[in-house]
Design an enzyme around this catalytic site. Structure first.
Site, PDB file in Angstrom:
ATOM      1  CB  CYS A  39      63.010  40.696  49.087  1.00 16.40           C
ATOM      2  SG  CYS A  39      62.728  41.793  47.673  1.00 16.40           S
ATOM      3  CG  HIS A  75      59.400  35.850  49.670  1.00 17.99           C
ATOM      4  ND1 HIS A  75      59.918  36.928  50.364  1.00 17.99           N
ATOM      5  CD2 HIS A  75      59.604  36.107  48.357  1.00 17.99           C
ATOM      6  CE1 HIS A  75      60.407  37.805  49.497  1.00 17.99           C
ATOM      7  NE2 HIS A  75      60.225  37.335  48.284  1.00 17.99           N
ATOM      8  CD  GLU A  79      57.451  31.094  50.181  1.00 19.04           C
ATOM      9  OE1 GLU A  79      57.785  31.237  51.369  1.00 19.04           O
ATOM     10  OE2 GLU A  79      56.958  32.020  49.493  1.00 19.04           O
ATOM     11  CE  LYS A 123      57.032  39.790  50.725  1.00 19.46           C
ATOM     12  NZ  LYS A 123      57.330  38.689  51.670  1.00 19.46           N
ATOM     13  CG  HIS A 182      57.838  42.455  48.354  1.00 20.08           C
ATOM     14  ND1 HIS A 182      58.576  42.370  49.523  1.00 20.08           N
ATOM     15  CD2 HIS A 182      58.489  41.686  47.447  1.00 20.08           C
ATOM     16  CE1 HIS A 182      59.614  41.588  49.315  1.00 20.08           C
ATOM     17  NE2 HIS A 182      59.584  41.157  48.065  1.00 20.08           N
ATOM     18  CG  PHE A 187      65.307  40.772  42.582  1.00 22.02           C
ATOM     19  CD1 PHE A 187      64.324  39.801  42.476  1.00 22.02           C
ATOM     20  CD2 PHE A 187      64.999  42.052  42.158  1.00 22.02           C
ATOM     21  CE1 PHE A 187      63.077  40.103  41.958  1.00 22.02           C
ATOM     22  CE2 PHE A 187      63.750  42.365  41.637  1.00 22.02           C
ATOM     23  CZ  PHE A 187      62.782  41.386  41.537  1.00 22.02           C
TER      24      PHE A 187
END
Length: 417
Positions: A165, A305, A316, A337, A342, A403
């Protein structure tokens, strides 16, 4: 060494909330959700039955039926958003040195639909390997920048970034660095993803990553809300034309913003979970600030994010608190998002466009779907909940985490001579 300055001269977007940049921005500032029940396949036996799908996109009309069949949707999306960006930038490649124009493109997964279809067809057969000759060139993650370069005759650096991502944030950073080091004059940069299919939704369901709020899809993406239960899958593409400043001025280009920095780091912690103390996220934001030659006190807006996962959102915010200190109360934070879902490998580019337009318009898009405060978050932090806010935005930062512990953060500022 004196770096060359890098500016943004063109934008293109294909998103779940708009198929052009103006449509996308209008939906963002009006808090429109792109989530709805999935239409592209039968979800009866799936835990999650909704996603943020691209709507009213006709690949046959855009590419012609014959050519569309040769391309996975993630490539179709890439070509579509790039055409808008090229027109927006007013580019006539016949008048430019195309050996110094490159394409760097991000995708976390690539041609998943193509892979799924071919393997399923093989499994249904008698074991004879009857694969489509376009199987491999449709599927591989690097094929999107290849097709973009072929379409426009661009012979500069050409490759794909794959960091889950964070992929298209990495594509922006690589493009930025090549230009400021004098290795190229311009890049078509961005990312695309198309994982809303049986394998994509089933796979993320298996790892308990997706929201299962099937009774209310439109409000399922709830970053920083107490009742968030996972991310909402999205699809689409975002294209950003990055160009060396003097090159842009010489051809009379309009300039949206200046890219001034980018940072990269790793969590070195877990294959899917972020570091619980946000160490990698803090490191990447600090790296981006150092690269830009500014301090946290210079930032006005952070497009986070913010995936709407129980463990991702808190780390975050811990990182932002570490980096910004008391300045966290001065800035706006928002997760777009909450509207787009996402977009995985396309998220960085699509969200960078939101940050760039926030600079241009002095409007911060909201984090929608906030209903219940989470006591884990300081209530004095301005998450821009539910409604866009007007404010002067001179410098904006946009984060992407993937990831594998991949982190990438980019910084843009209002353009000044």
């Amino acid at each position: 060494m004196e770096f060359r300055r890098v500016v943004v001269t063109g934008l293109g977007a294909l998103t779940p909330i708009g198929n052009t940049v103006p449509e996308y921005w209008n939906s963002l500032i009006n808090g429109v959700s792109g989530a709805a029940l999935i239409k592209s396949f039968d979800t009866e036996k799936f835990k999650t039955k909704f996603a943020c799908e691209v709507k009213n996109f006709d690949a046959d009309a855009f590419l012609g039926r014959k050519d569309a069949r040769k391309l996975d949707p993630f490539v179709q999306y890439a070509l579509f958003s790039t055409e808008e960006a090229v027109k927006d930038a007013g580019l006539n490649f016949d008048l430019l040195d195309t050996s110094r124009i490159g394409v760097i493109w991000g995708s976390g997964i690539g041609g998943l639909k193509t892979f799924l279809d071919e393997v399923v067809n093989f499994a249904k057969g008698d074991g004879t390997p009857r694969f489509n000759p376009f199987f491999i060139p449709k599927m591989i993650a690097d094929i999107a920048p290849g097709h973009i370069s072929i379409k426009y005759g661009l012979r500069g650096p050409n490759f794909s970034t794959v960091s889950a991502c964070a992929s298209s944030n990495n594509s922006l950073i690589d493009s930025f660095n090549y230009i400021r080091l004098g290795k190229a004059n311009m890049f078509i940069s961005g990312g695309s993803e198309a994982i809303i299919n049986e394998a994509g939704i089933g796979g993320f369901n298996a790892m308990h990553a997706l929201s299962t709020r099937n009774d209310d899809p439109a409000t399922a993406s709830r970053p920083f809300d107490l009742d968030r239960d996972g991310f909402v899958a999205g699809e689409g593409a975002g294209t950003i034309i990055l160009e060396e400043l003097e090159h842009a001025k010489a051809r009379g280009a309009k300039i949206y913003a200046e890219m001034i920095g980018g940072g990269m780091s790793a969590d070195a912690y877990h294959m899917t979970a972020p570091h619980p103390d946000g160490l990698g996220a803090a490191l990447v934001m600090k790296a981006a600030l150092e690269d830009a030659g500014i301090s946290a006190s210079d930032i006005d807006y952070v497009n986070v994010h913010g995936t709407s996962t129980p463990i991702g959102d808190p780390q975050e915010i811990k990182a932002i608190q570490d980096v910004f200190g008391d300045d966290i109360y001065r800035i706006n934070i928002s997760s777009t998002k909450s509207m787009t879902g996402h977009l995985l490998g396309a998220a960085g580019a699509v969200e960078a466009i939101a940050a760039i337009l926030a600079l241009k318009n002095d409007i911060v898009p909201p984090t929608i779907n906030h209903f219940t405060d989470d006591p884990a978050f300081d209530p004095k932090i301005n998450f821009t909940f539910n409604k866009a806010q007007k404010r002067v935005v001179n410098i904006a930062q946009s984060n992407g985490f993937g990831f594998g512990g991949h982190n990438a953060s980019v910084i843009f500022k209002k353009y000044e001579e």
